[in-house]
Scaffold this motif. Sequence first.
Motif, PDB file in Angstrom:
ATOM      1  N   THR A   1     -11.902  -0.484 -13.203  1.00  0.00           N
ATOM      2  CA  THR A   1     -10.520  -0.586 -13.042  1.00  0.00           C
ATOM      3  C   THR A   1      -9.874   0.764 -12.888  1.00  0.00           C
ATOM      4  O   THR A   1     -10.349   1.841 -13.834  1.00  0.00           O
ATOM      5  N   ASP A   2      -8.778   0.787 -12.037  1.00  0.00           N
ATOM      6  CA  ASP A   2      -8.200   2.030 -11.771  1.00  0.00           C
ATOM      7  C   ASP A   2      -6.757   2.067 -11.779  1.00  0.00           C
ATOM      8  O   ASP A   2      -6.484   0.492 -12.250  1.00  0.00           O
ATOM      9  N   GLU A   3      -5.969   2.886 -11.794  1.00  0.00           N
ATOM     10  CA  GLU A   3      -4.401   2.754 -11.692  1.00  0.00           C
ATOM     11  C   GLU A   3      -3.944   1.558 -10.781  1.00  0.00           C
ATOM     12  O   GLU A   3      -3.118   0.898 -11.066  1.00  0.00           O
ATOM     13  N   THR A   4      -4.582   1.625  -9.372  1.00  0.00           N
ATOM     14  CA  THR A   4      -4.167   0.463  -8.371  1.00  0.00           C
ATOM     15  C   THR A   4      -4.497  -0.724  -9.060  1.00  0.00           C
ATOM     16  O   THR A   4      -3.512  -1.469  -8.903  1.00  0.00           O
ATOM     17  N   PHE A   5      -5.752  -0.861  -9.330  1.00  0.00           N
ATOM     18  CA  PHE A   5      -5.842  -2.291  -9.766  1.00  0.00           C
ATOM     19  C   PHE A   5      -5.156  -2.875 -11.117  1.00  0.00           C
ATOM     20  O   PHE A   5      -4.681  -3.923 -11.052  1.00  0.00           O
TER      21      PHE A   5
ATOM     22  N   HIS B   1      -2.211  -2.058 -11.721  1.00  0.00           N
ATOM     23  CA  HIS B   1      -0.890  -2.301 -11.345  1.00  0.00           C
ATOM     24  C   HIS B   1      -1.008  -3.544 -10.710  1.00  0.00           C
ATOM     25  O   HIS B   1       0.079  -4.413 -10.830  1.00  0.00           O
ATOM     26  N   ARG B   2      -1.913  -3.851  -9.827  1.00  0.00           N
ATOM     27  CA  ARG B   2      -1.946  -5.073  -8.880  1.00  0.00           C
ATOM     28  C   ARG B   2      -2.123  -6.294  -9.801  1.00  0.00           C
ATOM     29  O   ARG B   2      -1.811  -7.334  -9.591  1.00  0.00           O
ATOM     30  N   TYR B   3      -3.221  -6.158 -10.809  1.00  0.00           N
ATOM     31  CA  TYR B   3      -3.435  -7.406 -11.436  1.00  0.00           C
ATOM     32  C   TYR B   3      -2.835  -7.023 -13.063  1.00  0.00           C
ATOM     33  O   TYR B   3      -3.694  -7.175 -13.989  1.00  0.00           O
ATOM     34  N   TRP B   4      -1.752  -6.834 -13.269  1.00  0.00           N
ATOM     35  CA  TRP B   4      -1.214  -6.453 -14.315  1.00  0.00           C
ATOM     36  C   TRP B   4      -1.424  -7.780 -15.360  1.00  0.00           C
ATOM     37  O   TRP B   4      -1.582  -7.772 -16.453  1.00  0.00           O
TER      38      TRP B   4
ATOM     39  N   VAL C   1      -5.939  -7.959  -3.302  1.00  0.00           N
ATOM     40  CA  VAL C   1      -6.300  -7.037  -4.247  1.00  0.00           C
ATOM     41  C   VAL C   1      -7.920  -6.722  -4.192  1.00  0.00           C
ATOM     42  O   VAL C   1      -8.600  -5.635  -4.215  1.00  0.00           O
TER      43      VAL C   1
ATOM     44  N   GLU D   1      -8.523  -4.416  -1.366  1.00  0.00           N
ATOM     45  CA  GLU D   1      -8.057  -2.752  -1.521  1.00  0.00           C
ATOM     46  C   GLU D   1      -8.735  -2.135  -2.706  1.00  0.00           C
ATOM     47  O   GLU D   1      -8.924  -0.881  -2.557  1.00  0.00           O
ATOM     48  N   CYS D   2      -9.142  -2.737  -3.527  1.00  0.00           N
ATOM     49  CA  CYS D   2      -9.796  -2.018  -4.807  1.00  0.00           C
ATOM     50  C   CYS D   2     -11.298  -2.172  -5.106  1.00  0.00           C
ATOM     51  O   CYS D   2     -11.726  -1.380  -5.792  1.00  0.00           O
TER      52      CYS D   2
END
Length: 293
Positions: A141-145, A147-150, A245, A248-249
């Motif tokens: 998990t990083d910031e992008t993931f 946010h996308r999988y909140w 996602v 992307e991630c």
Amino acid sequence: MTFFPGFAPFRIATSGAEIAGVTGGSGPPLLLLHGYPQSHVLWHRVAPLLQDAFTLVIADLRGYGASSKPPSAPDHAPHSKRAMAQDMVEVMAHLGHARFDICGHDRGGRVAHRLCLDHPETVRRWSVLDIAPTREMYRATDETFAHRYWHWFWLTLPAPQPERMIAADPQAFCRFKLGQGRAGLAPFSDAALAEYIAHMSDPATVHAMCEDYRAAASIDLAHDDADGDRKVAAPLLALWGGHGVIEECFDCLALWRRRVDTVSGAALEGGHYLPEECPRDVADRLRAFLLDG
């Protein structure tokens, strides 16, 4: 509305739940499992493309759709993927299928993974749609993931906080969650969308869905860790959305190769909800993988 013309409905009591679904078609058995926040109706565009080649069993996971909603527990075990997998093994045995193939979308893919680990003798080949392994996704998990999988993190908050927020306007929540992809709500028929909203309007279903995610962040990870380095032997086809996602991630195939001996797969021209976005591509790839193997 009849989403699966010619299919026979079933309701089967397992050792921990009552599982509803439909079965139809002819050929080797193929179990189809849906994801969040949907039901077995997810497969209504894929089933007509496969029923000539497979005996399809299309089920609602426990806690979802018309299946029963077992009481929750502090350790979330009643909503663990182990419990959901046990349901499906018992359903398939009841229908006369001791060994079968599986395709699971989203949460259903996570159930399929656990089923392969706990009941390897039952699975010939399996496929997952738009997921990577749960534990590996959390660890990467990083910031992008995030946010996308909140929803992965929000739904795990202690009950009844997420439940109360969803209950304030379940229709708006369901439409928002399903419409987050590039295609918005376009992939969903009016009838299917109405079905998903109806289930989301049931507080027992909403609680069970939250418990599914609470289990994923706790007891499911413990079960994964207890497996150690053990891998699934049954060959896996991993398909994911090229506009989603996972693409992307994550390196989807690399993550699955940590958990499965034989992995193939590709990105499809779609987002997360592949069975409704690109049913023909999903059906064609499943047919080739399962029948040629």
